[in-house]
Motif scaffolding. Structure first.
Motif, PDB file in Angstrom:
ATOM      1  N   TYR A 134       3.440   3.980   4.589  1.00  0.00           N
ATOM      2  CA  TYR A 134       2.453   5.016   4.261  1.00  0.00           C
ATOM      3  C   TYR A 134       3.026   6.305   4.846  1.00  0.00           C
ATOM      4  CZ  TYR A 134       1.381   3.861   9.097  1.00  0.00           C
ATOM      5  OH  TYR A 134       1.505   3.588  10.442  1.00  0.00           O
TER       6      TYR A 134
ATOM      7  N   ILE B 142       2.412   9.810  10.220  1.00  0.00           N
ATOM      8  CA  ILE B 142       1.438  10.716  10.850  1.00  0.00           C
ATOM      9  C   ILE B 142       1.985  11.098  12.223  1.00  0.00           C
ATOM     10  CG2 ILE B 142      -0.913  10.854  11.801  1.00  0.00           C
ATOM     11  CD1 ILE B 142      -1.637   8.592   9.707  1.00  0.00           C
TER      12      ILE B 142
ATOM     13  N   HIS C 210      -5.665  11.127   9.176  1.00  0.00           N
ATOM     14  CA  HIS C 210      -4.474  10.897   8.353  1.00  0.00           C
ATOM     15  C   HIS C 210      -3.731  12.220   8.172  1.00  0.00           C
ATOM     16  CE1 HIS C 210      -6.015   6.847   6.515  1.00  0.00           C
ATOM     17  NE2 HIS C 210      -5.637   6.739   7.763  1.00  0.00           N
TER      18      HIS C 210
ATOM     19  N   ASP D   7       1.499   7.744  14.287  1.00  0.00           N
ATOM     20  CA  ASP D   7       1.031   6.553  13.573  1.00  0.00           C
ATOM     21  C   ASP D   7       1.984   6.337  12.411  1.00  0.00           C
ATOM     22  OD1 ASP D   7      -0.258   4.761  11.894  1.00  0.00           O
ATOM     23  OD2 ASP D   7      -2.234   5.654  12.138  1.00  0.00           O
TER      24      ASP D   7
ATOM     25  N   ASP E  83       2.213  -1.036  11.053  1.00  0.00           N
ATOM     26  CA  ASP E  83       1.257   0.067  11.244  1.00  0.00           C
ATOM     27  C   ASP E  83       1.029   0.184  12.752  1.00  0.00           C
ATOM     28  OD1 ASP E  83      -0.694   1.963  10.977  1.00  0.00           O
ATOM     29  OD2 ASP E  83      -2.194   0.641  10.092  1.00  0.00           O
TER      30      ASP E  83
ATOM     31  N   HIS F  14      -7.914  -3.603  10.207  1.00  0.00           N
ATOM     32  CA  HIS F  14      -7.732  -3.939   8.788  1.00  0.00           C
ATOM     33  C   HIS F  14      -6.610  -4.962   8.727  1.00  0.00           C
ATOM     34  CE1 HIS F  14      -4.141  -1.321   8.779  1.00  0.00           C
ATOM     35  NE2 HIS F  14      -4.875  -0.408   9.389  1.00  0.00           N
TER      36      HIS F  14
ATOM     37  N   HIS G 115      -3.217  -1.297   4.296  1.00  0.00           N
ATOM     38  CA  HIS G 115      -4.592  -1.810   4.346  1.00  0.00           C
ATOM     39  C   HIS G 115      -4.580  -2.999   3.391  1.00  0.00           C
ATOM     40  CE1 HIS G 115      -5.953   2.499   5.587  1.00  0.00           C
ATOM     41  NE2 HIS G 115      -5.365   1.839   6.559  1.00  0.00           N
TER      42      HIS G 115
ATOM     43  N   GLU H 129      -7.017  -0.837  16.478  1.00  0.00           N
ATOM     44  CA  GLU H 129      -6.640   0.572  16.623  1.00  0.00           C
ATOM     45  C   GLU H 129      -7.817   1.487  16.962  1.00  0.00           C
ATOM     46  OE1 GLU H 129      -5.800   2.600  12.915  1.00  0.00           O
ATOM     47  OE2 GLU H 129      -5.889   0.715  11.822  1.00  0.00           O
TER      48      GLU H 129
ATOM     49  N   GLU I  68      -2.513   1.692  18.433  1.00  0.00           N
ATOM     50  CA  GLU I  68      -2.651   0.726  17.343  1.00  0.00           C
ATOM     51  C   GLU I  68      -1.555  -0.321  17.441  1.00  0.00           C
ATOM     52  OE1 GLU I  68      -2.285   2.445  13.397  1.00  0.00           O
ATOM     53  OE2 GLU I  68      -3.202   0.657  12.509  1.00  0.00           O
TER      54      GLU I  68
HETATM   55  N1  GLY Z   1      -1.987   4.308   9.342  1.00  0.00           N
HETATM   56  C1  GLY Z   1      -3.226   4.159   8.732  1.00  0.00           C
HETATM   57  C2  GLY Z   1      -4.127   3.322   9.524  1.00  0.00           C
HETATM   58  O1  GLY Z   1      -3.928   3.207  10.722  1.00  0.00           O
HETATM   59  O2  GLY Z   1      -4.992   2.682   9.037  1.00  0.00           O
END
Ligand code: GLY
Ligand code: MN
Ligand code: MN
Length: 587
Positions: free
Chosen positions: A379, A382, A393, A410, A421, A497, A504, A521, A544
């Protein structure tokens, strides 16, 4: 090709090309990974001496070693894995049904540049095929074609095309789909356009509804054409609405004594999906005053549903269930993605200094990913310094100096489809201030509680509940909030998640099962201008980790990256190879 006297080798495209006769005594056959289109075959003739055969064998081994040394990765999911997953889908399909799944569309970036193609994770899970313009059919029972051939699945792929491949890369084609992916019934997409399959003969056609984000191109059987064919052959209504279909199914499968409860649930859906309020049957069902009236509507809805056999709910449920639990083969790749991401965090901890920009920090993480052969980020990365960390995000990553703030990072590597993640929040100058540490420790304790709650049989919400209790108590204690319900202002997101092919990931979100991977997280975000003492402003902390749930308790797969303030500060004192990576100054 003859190599010297008595020994030979050849690259062949398929075994059909090679006629096996008793002229050959020994055949050594190398089938490379799926990105290599050729197989390598060595053979020795009957007339060879023992010694020559031995040398031939050694030469073959050396040759293969050299080719592989400069080759492409081989540690992908195997064709058997995908085949097994298709079998698992088939086992869960109702009888006399067919599932039809499409590859992801190509998405345009600008003018003649497209975004890097990424396969739909369900499609990848079931096929291993990484190209666009493809369709997979899985039948619940054996089918027979005109020649009496029995089959229970079909894959239509993009046709080989020398010109297109010269510009845009190699295609697997039908032969590749058969040999590399193990499909007995593989065809060019153009054959789907003329398919004689009669979709009306199935009780249900299972499919994911379309998002209308694909374009018609010059390609002769592109996704647009494949979907158009599917819609034509299944009488897909122009106003098909997957949620409506799901709600109609809910009404028809309801025992009438329970219909008042169902009406209540539907009411909640209608509040959320405003466009569905225009549906006559749904609104009437929700507003009906008695069972008799609801029964009347149920009969009408049953007739409506019979108008076509399309179903976009069952296949979603099947894949949510299957993808939630990871096999050993998947875990190898997922663990690797997570470990790579943890190493990225560690290298950044060593390299971090206040003069770095958010983009540069992002680049260090992503360089580590590439160094390990991870193809993508799972993804957009971040990297938020100070107040930027409060945007959950945040992906602009354009602050030119992170200064003395905390930096929230992240990020997750995607390795052969599986994504990590992992979030770490660290002080750019290597030392937490008192306020930063106070907030950090609350989040840390919340995460510890969340991880401990991630046990088989616990409800999916358990880590979130455990974490938010600690965050709430901590914020109250520091005087940042005065009432528990205010905690949501500073901890506005869920705690967990599933993780896998999607960041996700798909899952049932029911009680925890063994061999599932989730994130834990928690976070606290205090933007500038918040209704609390100024000393807290601009502090944002998220930690996380990726947790494997097992019968023996949770296992933290990302624990290679330090999490306590002490361990982070210690890691940040370590030297970095980037300390000496000085580039020329540009005007
Ligand atoms: N990086 C997106 C999340 O932590 O859900
Ligand atoms: Mn996450
Ligand atoms: Mn994340």
């Amino acid at each position: 090709m003859r190599i010297g006297k008595g020994w030979y080798f050849s690259f062949i495209k398929s075994t059909d090309q090679f006629i096996f006769t008793n002229r050959f005594e020994k055949i050594i056959y190398f089938d490379f990974n799926r990105s290599t289109r050729f197989k390598l075959l060595f053979w020795t003739s009957n007339s060879m001496t023992q010694m020559k055969r031995f040398y031939t064998f050694c030469f073959a081994l050396l040759f293969v070693f050299l080719i592989n040394a400069q080759g492409t990765p081989t540690d992908f999911l195997t064709a058997d894995f995908h085949k097994d997953r298709r079998a698992a889908v088939r086992d869960m399909m109702p009888s006399n049904t067919v599932a039809v799944l499409f590859a992801n569309p190509i998405r345009n970036r600008a003018n003649d540049v497209d975004y890097i193609y990424h396969q739909d994770p369900d499609f990848y899970y079931l096929t291993g095929y990484n190209e666009p313009n493809a369709v997979l059919l899985i039948f619940s029972e054996d089918q027979k074609d005109g020649n009496g051939k029995v089959y229970d699945e079909m894959l239509y792929v993009q046709e080989r095309d020398v010109k297109a491949e010269q510009w845009n890369g190699k295609r697997l084609g039908v032969e590749g789909a058969k040999e590399r992916l193990g499909f007995d019934m593989a065809f060019n997409g153009s054959e789907f356009l003329n398919t004689t399959i009669d979709f009306q003969t199935f009780d249900k056609v299972l499919f994911f509804d379309f998002k209308n984000d694909y374009r018609d191109t010059r390609e002769k059987a592109d996704l647009f054409d494949l979907i158009k064919t599917f819609k034509g052959k299944t009488n897909y209504p122009s106003d098909y609405n997957a949620t409506k279909q799901q709600l109609y199914s809910m009404i028809t499968s309801t025992d009438i004594t329970n219909s008042a409860n169902v009406a209540q649930t539907l009411g909640r859906y209608l509040n959320y999906y405003e466009d569905l309020q225009e549906d006559k049957f749904l609104t009437e069902f929700v507003e009906a005053k008695d069972d008799a009236l609801r029964n009347e509507i149920k009969e009408k809805v049953t007739l409506e549903l019979k108008a076509n056999n399309l179903d976009s709910a069952i296949i979603a449920e099947i894949l949510n269930t299957l993808r939630e639990t990871k096999t050993e083969e998947e875990m190898v790749l997922l663990r690797k993605a997570i470990e790579i991401s943890a190493v990225g965090q560690n290298e950044v901890m060593k390299a971090m200094h206040p003069n770095m920009s958010e983009t540069e920090i992002q680049g260090v993480h992503e360089y580590v990913y590439k160094k390990y052969g991870a193809e993508y980020e799972g993804y957009p990365s971040i990297v938020g310094g100070g107040n930027n960390g409060c945007i959950l995000h945040y992906i602009e990553n354009n602050k030119t100096k992170v200064g003395n703030d905390l930096v929230l990072m992240d990020l997750g590597a995607e390795y052969h489809g599986y994504t990590a993640d992992v979030t770490r929040t660290i002080p750019a100058n290597g030392k937490f201030t008192l306020e930063q540490k106070q907030i950090y420790d609350i989040v840390y304790n919340a995460q510890e509680a969340g991880i401990k709650a991630s046990i088989v049989g616990a409800p999916f919400q358990a880590p979130g509940k455990a974490a938010s209790e600690i965050v709430t108590a901590g914020l109250m204690e520091l005087g940042i909030i005065t009432k528990p319900e205010e905690a949501r202002t500073y901890f506005p997101h869920g705690t967990s998640h599933y993780l896998g092919l999607d960041v996700h990931d798909k899952g049932t979100y029911g009680a925890f099962k063994p061999n599932t991977v989730i994130t834990v997280e928690p976070g606290i975000y205090i933007p500038e201008g918040s209704d609390c003492d100024k000393k807290w402003w601009g502090i944002a902390v998220r930690i996380e980790d990726d947790i494997l749930i097992t019968e023996n308790g949770p296992v933290n797969l990302s624990d290679m990256a330090p999490r306590t303030t002490e361990a982070i500060e210690a890691m940040m004192t370590a030297p970095s190879p980037l300390d000496d990576f000085v580039l020329p100054t540009l005007d």
